[in-house]
Design a protein around this motif. Structure first.
Motif, mmCIF file in Angstrom:
data_model
loop_
_atom_site.group_PDB
_atom_site.id
_atom_site.type_symbol
_atom_site.label_atom_id
_atom_site.label_comp_id
_atom_site.label_asym_id
_atom_site.label_seq_id
_atom_site.Cartn_x
_atom_site.Cartn_y
_atom_site.Cartn_z
ATOM 1 N N ASP A 179 -54.886 28.969 50.236
ATOM 2 C CA ASP A 179 -56.314 29.292 50.142
ATOM 3 C C ASP A 179 -56.719 29.223 48.663
ATOM 4 O O ASP A 179 -56.243 30.020 47.851
ATOM 5 C CB ASP A 179 -56.511 30.695 50.707
ATOM 6 N N ASN A 205 -58.632 32.672 47.354
ATOM 7 C CA ASN A 205 -57.946 33.972 47.292
ATOM 8 C C ASN A 205 -56.467 33.891 46.957
ATOM 9 O O ASN A 205 -55.796 34.921 46.935
ATOM 10 C CB ASN A 205 -58.103 34.696 48.629
ATOM 11 N N ARG A 228 -51.734 36.577 46.332
ATOM 12 C CA ARG A 228 -52.929 36.653 47.173
ATOM 13 C C ARG A 228 -53.734 37.886 46.779
ATOM 14 O O ARG A 228 -53.169 38.954 46.554
ATOM 15 C CB ARG A 228 -52.545 36.715 48.656
ATOM 16 N N TYR A 257 -56.916 40.616 47.367
ATOM 17 C CA TYR A 257 -57.719 41.275 48.400
ATOM 18 C C TYR A 257 -58.693 42.238 47.739
ATOM 19 O O TYR A 257 -58.404 42.776 46.675
ATOM 20 C CB TYR A 257 -56.829 42.103 49.327
ATOM 21 N N LYS A 258 -59.801 42.484 48.419
ATOM 22 C CA LYS A 258 -60.735 43.514 47.966
ATOM 23 C C LYS A 258 -61.180 44.340 49.172
ATOM 24 O O LYS A 258 -61.542 43.785 50.204
ATOM 25 C CB LYS A 258 -61.950 42.869 47.303
ATOM 26 N N LYS A 285 -63.513 47.913 50.284
ATOM 27 C CA LYS A 285 -64.553 48.819 49.783
ATOM 28 C C LYS A 285 -64.521 50.140 50.527
ATOM 29 O O LYS A 285 -64.103 50.187 51.683
ATOM 30 C CB LYS A 285 -65.922 48.190 50.040
ATOM 31 N N ASP A 341 -49.529 38.936 56.473
ATOM 32 C CA ASP A 341 -49.984 38.125 55.343
ATOM 33 C C ASP A 341 -48.867 37.960 54.309
ATOM 34 O O ASP A 341 -48.703 36.889 53.728
ATOM 35 C CB ASP A 341 -51.214 38.762 54.688
#
Lengths: 113, 292
Positions: free
Chosen positions: B234, B237, B255, B257-258, B260, B274
């Motif tokens: 990807d 990301n 890799r 990630y975010k 919230k 993953d």
């Protein structure tokens, strides 16, 4: 004849123990430790993971997960021809139709910055 | 803060819970077993936390009701207010203790499932080495704290916390080494402002940035074949790189990630699948034939 079940996910190698039976589904020789009993007779962990009527253990869990991972990156076509899977593994993957699959919907926002 | 009593844990797990860190060398099975114990501990703590939270909220409601009844039933009604009022502080203290004893979810959702799935790939004689942090957000890990330029009637405060959740070196059966790293960075943005009616209000927003790193260090120099897996990387990301390590070329896939959260820090974490897919893709770049 020795057990032809391939162990592992990244470093796959044959079990090598003396075979006690043959998988009723893919017909590869399998040892007692890798024999899963179910409604179709003895089966290897790979076939047992994808066939109803068989129990679950660490081997079937790993076999199921391995097929899922590799199928997203080309499956038997991509890896089988490169020596990543044994011939029976490639054949059983192809038989189960484990070709490339689309990735699952993600729970997080890929595009967020 | 009081820490709950450790019950039915092995000495290694007890030590890890007390020290809030796991460091050393373990066989694959031993580490999975140890993490399993810590997982059970975590589940117990989560249940206790939920119960204590209910009691804390209950005592606050009790104190409010008691406060009203205090005037109706004066002077005996004072006890109806004082008892739940004292309980608020007792329950809050216990809740803080349980929160401090809580183990990050990464252990349960990311690290242990990966180790379990790689169990058959590990070298039977060599040991897994590394560190796993068992603390979550801690003031000692605060890397940055600053007041952002305020606007009209408000203040903005940014705090950044960094945690290296795990750094594990997994010796594989073919002589190569798989490295797993998880790094968490939490951004806490506290905003307080005064409404037109003069009330002070505050909001806290959290962002959690996770970097999952998978590395494959070969036993001998390999000619990696990245072209085969390039299309599965990807571009937004993920980052694929190769670096010289101990005289061999190691392949690395990161890799990003975010996640919230509003009010509380997000608990979401990297799915184990993953991480496994990172390793599978790295493994797919091995030169064909002759590697095992």
């Amino acid at each position: 004849m020795n057990c032809q079940w391939q162990m592992g996910v990244l470093v796959m190698r044959e079990c090598g123990m003396p075979a006690a039976a043959g998988c009723a589904i893919c017909s590869r020789p399998i040892c007692a430790a890798h024999t899963m009993m179910g409604q179709n007779g003895p089966a290897c962990p790979g076939c047992a993971a994808h066939t109803a009527g068989y129990g679950e253990n660490d081997d079937t869990e790993i076999a199921g997960a391995r097929d899922q991972y590799y199928s997203q990156y080309g499956g038997a076509t991509q890896f089988g021809s490169r020596g990543y899977f044994s011939r029976p593994d490639s054949a059983s993957m192809a038989q189960r139709g484990l070709q490339q699959k689309p990735t699952q919907q993600r729970q997080y926002d890929d595009k967020e910055t | 803060m009081s820490t709950p009593v450790v019950e039915a844990l092995s000495p290694a797990a007890t030590q890890a819970v007390a020290a809030k860190v796991l460091t050393g060398a373990w066989s694959g099975r031993a580490l999975v077993k140890l993490l399993g114990e810590l997982e059970k501990w975590d589940v117990v703590i989560e249940a206790k936390k939920a119960k204590m939270n209910k009691l804390w909220i209950g005592s606050m409601i009790g104190a409010f009701v008691g406060f009203i009844l205090m005037f109706v039933l004066f002077p005996y009604g004072i006890a109806l207010f004082l008892i739940p009022f004292v309980l608020i502080f007792i329950f809050k203290k216990q809740l803080n203790g349980l929160e401090a004893a809580d183990i990050p979810d990464e252990l349960r959702k990311s690290v242990r499932p990966v180790l379990k799935q790689l169990g058959q790939d590990l070298h039977p004689e060599e040991k897994i080495k590394g560190t796993i942090q068992l603390t979550g957000i801690d003031e000692s890990r605060c890397k940055l704290k600053k007041d952002l330029p305020p606007g009209h009637n408000r203040s903005l405060k940014l705090s950044v916390y960094e945690t290296e959740v795990c750094d594990l070196r997994l010796p594989l059966a073919d002589g190569s080494t798989a490295v797993l790293r998880l790094n968490n960075t939490f951004h806490k943005l506290e905003r307080s402002y005064r409404t037109t009616r003069g009330k002070c209000k505050s909001k806290t927003k959290w962002k959690k940035a996770v970097t999952a790193t998978a590395m494959l260090i070969p036993p001998v120099r390999w000619n990696w074949e990245p072209a085969r897996m390039q299309k599965y990387v990807d571009k937004v990301n993920e980052k694929l790189s190769f670096a010289e390590k101990n005289g061999v070329m190691a392949a690395r896939l990161d890799r990003y990630y975010k996640f919230k959260g509003i009010g509380n820090a997000p608990v979401a974490t990297v799915p184990a699948e993953d991480i496994m897919k990172l390793f599978v893709r790295l493994s797919g770049m091995r030169p064909a034939g002759g590697t095992r």
